[in-house]
Scaffold this active site. Structure first.
Site, short mmCIF file in Angstrom:
data_model
loop_
_atom_site.label_atom_id
_atom_site.label_comp_id
_atom_site.label_asym_id
_atom_site.label_seq_id
_atom_site.Cartn_x
_atom_site.Cartn_y
_atom_site.Cartn_z
N ASP A 60 0.87 -1.19 0.00
CA ASP A 60 0.00 0.00 0.00
C ASP A 60 0.90 1.23 0.00
OD1 ASP A 60 -1.85 1.97 0.44
OD2 ASP A 60 -2.30 1.38 2.50
N LYS A 62 0.41 3.78 -2.15
CA LYS A 62 -0.37 4.92 -2.66
C LYS A 62 0.45 5.70 -3.69
CE LYS A 62 -3.50 5.13 1.22
NZ LYS A 62 -2.94 4.17 2.18
P1 BMP Z 1 -7.14 0.33 10.63
O1 BMP Z 1 -8.01 -0.93 10.38
O2 BMP Z 1 -6.20 0.16 11.75
O3 BMP Z 1 -7.94 1.58 10.68
O4 BMP Z 1 -6.16 0.43 9.33
C1 BMP Z 1 -6.62 0.70 8.06
C2 BMP Z 1 -5.49 0.62 7.08
O5 BMP Z 1 -6.00 0.95 5.78
C3 BMP Z 1 -4.33 1.56 7.32
O6 BMP Z 1 -3.16 0.92 6.84
C4 BMP Z 1 -4.64 2.77 6.46
O7 BMP Z 1 -3.48 3.43 6.02
C5 BMP Z 1 -5.34 2.11 5.27
N1 BMP Z 1 -6.34 2.97 4.59
C6 BMP Z 1 -7.40 3.52 5.28
O8 BMP Z 1 -7.56 3.31 6.48
N2 BMP Z 1 -8.30 4.29 4.58
C7 BMP Z 1 -8.19 4.55 3.26
O9 BMP Z 1 -9.03 5.23 2.71
C8 BMP Z 1 -7.11 3.98 2.57
C9 BMP Z 1 -6.20 3.19 3.25
O10 BMP Z 1 -5.20 2.64 2.60
#
Ligand code: BMP
Length: 216
Positions: A60, A62
């Site tokens: 990821d 981006k």
């Molecule tokens: P968490 O479940 O702890 O919130 O993590 C979500 C993950 O997905 C993180 O790695 C974050 O960078 C990524 N992410 C996100 O949360 N929202 C987006 O819109 C895009 C993402 O890549």
């Protein structure tokens, strides 16, 4: 990307050893691990090779640069054994095409993000980004689980491309709701990685995924 468990574990951990431990215990419950930039800054790209021994790895990163730079990033990702990469769509179709030309696996395009601030620019652009991802031949799109209506709209646009959705649990997105609106895979980080028992947390998500499938 296989669609067996419909769960991707975001290995947002401070160092490579912790990420590897989490990968070992969660591998039986997920289709892939997601690796982000902070982990690679701490552990180096070698962590992608090591994680790839335990399952599919989606980087990821981006990716959002000019075509020549995107190409080099995506080449490196696949050289290190990843099976997929997440890129941005807003730099336009030549930047996305550069990623697709050198990818040796899945390219997922971020179409709408999960956090509140994403409203400002993504709300106007998300549908066009999703249509571009479909037209240029990406594997799928990423849409925040906090936005079930956008997931449903993306499903109409991308047809049978994969929809990956982060933002479940800690950020407030509901797993069942995201899946019922058309998501294929939940991307989950902290709900698993900071749980007292990550295996139980992963199993709980698999139960929610199963229940959502039953109610379709
Ligand atoms: P968490 O479940 O702890 O919130 O993590 C979500 C993950 O997905 C993180 O790695 C974050 O960078 C990524 N992410 C996100 O949360 N929202 C987006 O819109 C895009 C993402 O890549």
């Amino acid at each position: 990307m296989k669609r067996e468990h419909r769960l991707i574990v975001a290995l947002d951990l401070p160092d490579g050893e912790e990420a590897l431990s989490m990968a070992r215990v969660t591998a039986p419950f997920c289709d892939a691990f997601k690796v982000n930039v902070p982990l690679v800054l701490s552990a180096g790209m070698g962590i992608v090779d090591r994680l790839a021994e335990h399952g599919n790895v989606v980087c990821d990163f981006k990716v959002a640069d000019i075509p020549a730079t995107n190409r080099r990033i995506v080449e490196a990702v696949f050289d290190h054994g990843a099976s997929g990469v997440i890129v941005h769509g807003f730099p336009g179709e030549d930047s996305l095409d550069a990623c697709l030309q050198v990818a040796r696996g899945d390219v997922f395009v971020l179409a709408h993000m999960s956090h509140p601030g994403a409203d400002r620019f993504f709300s106007a652009a998300s549908e066009e980004i999703a249509a571009m991802a479909r037209d240029r031949g990406a594997s799928g799109v990423v849409v925040g689980a906090t936005r079930p209506r956008e997931i449903a709209r993306m499903r109409e646009i991308v047809d049978d491309l994969l929809i990956l959705t982060p933002g479940v649990g800690t950020q407030g997105g509901d797993p069942g709701e995201a899946l019922r609106h058309g998501a294929d895979h939940l991307i989950v980080g902290r709900t698993i990685t900071t749980a007292p028992d990550p295996v139980e947390a992963a199993k709980g998500l698999l139960r929610a995924i199963h229940d959502a499938g039953e109610s379709l």
